[in-house]
Scaffold this motif. Structure first.
Motif, PDB file in Angstrom:
ATOM      1  N   LEU A   1       0.837  -1.204   0.000  1.00  0.00           N
ATOM      2  CA  LEU A   1       0.000   0.000   0.000  1.00  0.00           C
ATOM      3  C   LEU A   1       0.870   1.250   0.000  1.00  0.00           C
ATOM      4  O   LEU A   1       0.566   2.236  -0.677  1.00  0.00           O
TER       5      LEU A   1
ATOM      6  N   GLU B   1       3.958   1.366  -1.098  1.00  0.00           N
ATOM      7  CA  GLU B   1       4.598   1.421  -2.415  1.00  0.00           C
ATOM      8  C   GLU B   1       3.630   1.978  -3.455  1.00  0.00           C
ATOM      9  O   GLU B   1       4.007   2.776  -4.307  1.00  0.00           O
ATOM     10  N   ALA B   2       2.362   1.556  -3.340  1.00  0.00           N
ATOM     11  CA  ALA B   2       1.357   2.051  -4.286  1.00  0.00           C
ATOM     12  C   ALA B   2       1.202   3.559  -4.138  1.00  0.00           C
ATOM     13  O   ALA B   2       1.128   4.290  -5.134  1.00  0.00           O
ATOM     14  N   ALA B   3       1.167   4.045  -2.894  1.00  0.00           N
ATOM     15  CA  ALA B   3       1.028   5.483  -2.659  1.00  0.00           C
ATOM     16  C   ALA B   3       2.218   6.231  -3.253  1.00  0.00           C
ATOM     17  O   ALA B   3       2.059   7.259  -3.913  1.00  0.00           O
ATOM     18  N   GLN B   4       3.419   5.689  -3.045  1.00  0.00           N
ATOM     19  CA  GLN B   4       4.618   6.340  -3.590  1.00  0.00           C
ATOM     20  C   GLN B   4       4.595   6.308  -5.113  1.00  0.00           C
ATOM     21  O   GLN B   4       4.948   7.274  -5.770  1.00  0.00           O
ATOM     22  N   ASP B   5       4.156   5.174  -5.642  1.00  0.00           N
ATOM     23  CA  ASP B   5       4.089   5.024  -7.092  1.00  0.00           C
ATOM     24  C   ASP B   5       3.157   6.072  -7.693  1.00  0.00           C
ATOM     25  O   ASP B   5       3.360   6.534  -8.807  1.00  0.00           O
ATOM     26  N   LEU B   6       2.120   6.453  -6.927  1.00  0.00           N
ATOM     27  CA  LEU B   6       1.155   7.428  -7.427  1.00  0.00           C
ATOM     28  C   LEU B   6       1.596   8.860  -7.131  1.00  0.00           C
ATOM     29  O   LEU B   6       0.803   9.783  -7.245  1.00  0.00           O
ATOM     30  N   GLY B   7       2.831   9.037  -6.696  1.00  0.00           N
ATOM     31  CA  GLY B   7       3.372  10.379  -6.555  1.00  0.00           C
ATOM     32  C   GLY B   7       3.375  10.925  -5.145  1.00  0.00           C
ATOM     33  O   GLY B   7       3.472  12.137  -4.947  1.00  0.00           O
ATOM     34  N   CYS B   8       3.242  10.062  -4.156  1.00  0.00           N
ATOM     35  CA  CYS B   8       3.145  10.509  -2.775  1.00  0.00           C
ATOM     36  C   CYS B   8       4.489  10.286  -2.073  1.00  0.00           C
ATOM     37  O   CYS B   8       4.931   9.148  -1.940  1.00  0.00           O
ATOM     38  N   PRO B   9       5.163  11.351  -1.605  1.00  0.00           N
ATOM     39  CA  PRO B   9       6.438  11.151  -0.901  1.00  0.00           C
ATOM     40  C   PRO B   9       6.227  10.370   0.405  1.00  0.00           C
ATOM     41  O   PRO B   9       5.118  10.370   0.943  1.00  0.00           O
ATOM     42  N   PRO B  10       7.287   9.733   0.923  1.00  0.00           N
ATOM     43  CA  PRO B  10       7.126   8.821   2.060  1.00  0.00           C
ATOM     44  C   PRO B  10       6.417   9.418   3.276  1.00  0.00           C
ATOM     45  O   PRO B  10       5.547   8.769   3.858  1.00  0.00           O
TER      46      PRO B  10
ATOM     47  N   SER C   1       4.333  11.937   3.514  1.00  0.00           N
ATOM     48  CA  SER C   1       2.929  12.148   3.191  1.00  0.00           C
ATOM     49  C   SER C   1       2.190  10.810   3.124  1.00  0.00           C
ATOM     50  O   SER C   1       1.043  10.700   3.569  1.00  0.00           O
TER      51      SER C   1
END
Lengths: 379, 321
Positions: free
Chosen positions: B218, B220-229, B231
């Motif tokens: 989850l 990784e998915a958030a980061q993949d969608l442009g979310c810095p760690p 956040s």
């Protein structure tokens, strides 16, 4: 080797020397502790290509995808995206999106919030996000499900939400990690075609990781076959099937019969191979094999003919006994044990309802194949 | 789940006899009844006794309160006792600001302590949940390890650390960080330290169990969608660990409100906490009815937020989380 021109597709930038690859793996190695997941691998992928990474578990296919997404950094070598070295760029700054094997939907958010998540990160105005989310829901045919939470959806619906979320940001490249692994067979087949349509209509580059060769054959423009971190072959599905580069690839994709032997003589593209029992076969597609080489002639079961008598005018025919047979309706699969002990698989299409040449268990039978029915493998 | 696991009787053995079915029904009920019986005997009955005492008056007697609901003097005595029952003790609590202040001070101290326990416990639980799976049982063991020593001894140990000539001050003086000893003992700070230290495992364990079962893909998915760690932590990890946060805070806050040993040993005489007030009423003043009333009010004070929490949880569940 005979050209496979008749089955070559019109979209083939990999055959165009002037085409520039969109994604390049250059000598990439990835080591985890004492395990080398990817070993000095180089690979080019072109824009708008539907590319499949096919391999068993531990072949390094997922590691390649994760390095591209930015979750793992290569130990050595570099990865270029549109000419730009990706080293050091964190996943949240890479212009590619991934669809996870587990879907990784945020359980505390609605379907709409999941799809809009990436857009919100970009700072897109709310009205635009809403419009894009609506568009995406329509694309994956889930218009009525926007307000639901992921746990209120079926497996197939979740898969669509994951897909919609991954393409919502209009990434240049979509990475799909075993995207259909959790679906049942029927749904998987339907979804394969939907994914192909989606790739066509969005004009994206798709890179899919799968262990299912049928899935890769169905969807991909080109397939890369991986084993233990090494690239075994990169080619179109037809080339992989009809002209495998090695025994590994031939065995990995579909069923195959291997006639092992030593090259006795070579004339242009055809060679005479002497088997262990002394029997000789004359075959074409000899590749770079030379007299004295230990080689295998790989023939697919459907290219082998089974008959009760030795057919007239064939070069390669061997006698044996029907050892096993399976009637599958559309075709019949024979396992013939040759007199030298080798078991050969042959399948014949049941094109008429009643076969004139009824063969059954323990019957004596002949198998035969044309010189160009397979390829000579040296590796 | 296989069908055999659903019922102990397989179809091959035929339908179970009536007696066997009845026995099974009784045993499955029994499993539910036992904990309820336990709660009834060891919680509800003592509570009713305390509540009964809180309605009586002090008296110079054994036990030191006027009898309530006893049949020693016959029916008429019972009725006259009933007419003497009143809520005077509760009114007394409302009259004297001491009790109100003690309640407020207790809630405040428990609240601050809970906040700091969360602040310390969350990173620990997060680190444990992200540690290699082979290391996790050891880390879990280390969290539970302090329970193997008496709670009282550990609190006394803190006195040795925090007192003006204690270990902490000696260390800081020797290092030249401070010139005069810090006065931590007998302050609220000492109580905060004591409560945070003592109750930390109760914060860490539910947090750990919430964080440990979270799917890392989850993030990784958030980061993949442009979310810095960072956040991604606030948008994904923290909301998903909320049940653990709430459970941990409850487990620390509730016992901390009524805590007696820590404020008594570390907080000195001027600390006002309801646990100490209760102890004083009971042992120093021998006013059992008032101290019972204090206990009943404390229970109500704690039970209301729990009920609200339970209610909201149940409603959230109905709405499909």
């Amino acid at each position: 080797m005979k050209s496979l021109g008749s089955i070559r597709r019109s979209f083939a930038p990999w055959n165009d020397p002037s085409a520039r690859p969109y994604i390049s793996f250059e000598n990439v190695t990835k080591v985890f502790g004492d395990f080398t997941a990817v070993d000095k691998l180089s690979l080019d992928i072109y824009e708008r290509e539907f590319f499949a990474l096919l391999g068993g578990s531990g072949s390094g296919k997922s590691t390649l995808l994760r390095m591209l997404a930015g979750f793992d950094e290569p130990t050595s070598g570099r990865i270029l995206l549109d000419g730009q070295d990706l080293r050091g760029i964190p996943p949240y700054k890479r212009p590619l999106n991934m669809m996870f094997q587990s879907y990784a939907l945020f359980p505390h958010m609605t379907v709409e919030a999941n799809i809009g998540f990436g857009l919100k990160q970009e700072g897109m105005p709310k009205a635009d996000i809403d419009a894009r989310v609506t568009e995406m829901l329509k694309l994956v045919k889930l218009e009525q499900f926007g307000k639901r939470k992921p746990h209120q959806l079926s497996g197939g619906q979740r898969q669509r939400v994951a897909l919609a979320r991954a393409v919502a940001k209009r990434p240049k490249v979509l990475l799909l990690d075993e995207p259909l692994g959790a679906l049942d067979k029927k749904l998987r087949e339907e979804t394969q075609f939907e994914l192909m349509d989606l790739q066509q209509s969005l004009g994206l580059t798709f890179i899919i990781v799968t262990h299912d060769q049928e899935e890769a054959m169905t969807m991909a423009d080109r397939i890369a076959i991986l084993d233990k971190g090494h690239l075994m072959q990169v080619a179109t599905p037809a080339e992989i099937y009809e002209a495998p580069a090695s025994r590994f690839v031939a065995n990995f994709v579909g069923n195959v019969n291997m006639f092992e032997g030593t090259v006795a003589a070579r004339e242009e593209a055809s060679v005479r191979i002497t088997g262990a029992s002394g029997a000789q076969i004359l075959v074409e597609n000899a590749g770079d094999s030379a007299p004295g080489n230990t080689v295998a002639f790989a023939v697919r079961p459907e290219k082998i003919k089974v008959s009760s008598k030795r057919p007239d005018g064939v070069v390669n025919a061997m006698e044996g006994e029907i050892y096993d047979l399976a009637y599958l309706g559309d075709m019949t699969v024979y396992h013939v044990r040759l007199d030298d002990g080798q078991v050969v698989k042959a399948s014949s299409l049941n094109s008429s309802r009643v076969a004139d040449d009824q063969l059954t268990w323990n019957d004596r039978a002949w198998i035969s194949f044309q010189p160009d029915a397979g390829v000579v493998l040296t590796q | 789940m296989t069908e055999a696991a659903v019922s102990p009787y397989s179809a091959r053995q035929g339908a179970p006899s009536f007696a066997a079915r009845a026995l099974q029904a009784v045993t499955s009920r029994l499993v539910v009844i036992v904990p309820y019986l336990w709660l009834l005997v060891f919680f509800l009955v003592p509570f009713l006794i305390v509540f009964k005492i809180s309605l009586s008056q002090t008296a110079i007697a054994m036990p030191p309160y006027t009898p309530v609901l006893s049949f020693e003097d016959g029916i008429s005595g019972f009725i006259s006792q009933l007419s003497e029952l009143n809520f005077d003790n509760y009114l007394w609590l409302a009259d004297d600001p001491l009790y109100f202040n003690a309640y407020v001070s207790s809630v405040w101290i428990a609240g601050v302590s809970t906040f700091f326990a969360l602040l310390v416990g969350y990173p620990v639980a997060y680190g444990m949940a992200r540690a290699p799976a082979s290391l996790r049982p050891t880390l879990l063991m280390l969290v539970i390890l302090p329970f193997w020593t008496s709670f009282l001894i550990r609190v006394y140990a803190w006195m040795g650390i925090l007192k003006p000539e204690g270990l902490l001050n000696q260390l800081l003086l020797n290092l030249g960080i401070i010139d005069t000893p810090l006065l931590i003992m007998n302050t609220h700070t000492a109580i905060f330290i004591g409560i945070v230290y003592s109750y930390l495992p109760f914060m860490i364990l539910p947090l750990y169990s919430a964080l440990e079962k979270m799917d890392y893909s989850l993030i990784e998915a958030a980061q993949d969608l442009g979310c810095p760690p960072i956040s991604a932590f606030w948008k994904i990890t923290f909301p998903l660990s909320l049940p653990g946060v709430i459970a941990g805070c409850m487990l620390v806050f509730i016992p901390a409100v009524g805590e007696f040993v820590i404020p008594d040993l570390l907080g000195g005489s001027q600390t006002l906490m309801i646990g100490k007030t209760l102890w004083n009423e009971f042992f120093a003043n021998r006013d059992w009815p008032v101290s019972s009333a204090v206990a009943v009010i404390l229970l109500l004070l704690l039970i209301v937020p729990i009920m609200i929490f339970q209610f909201s949880q149940a409603r959230a569940q109905e709405q499909g989380r």
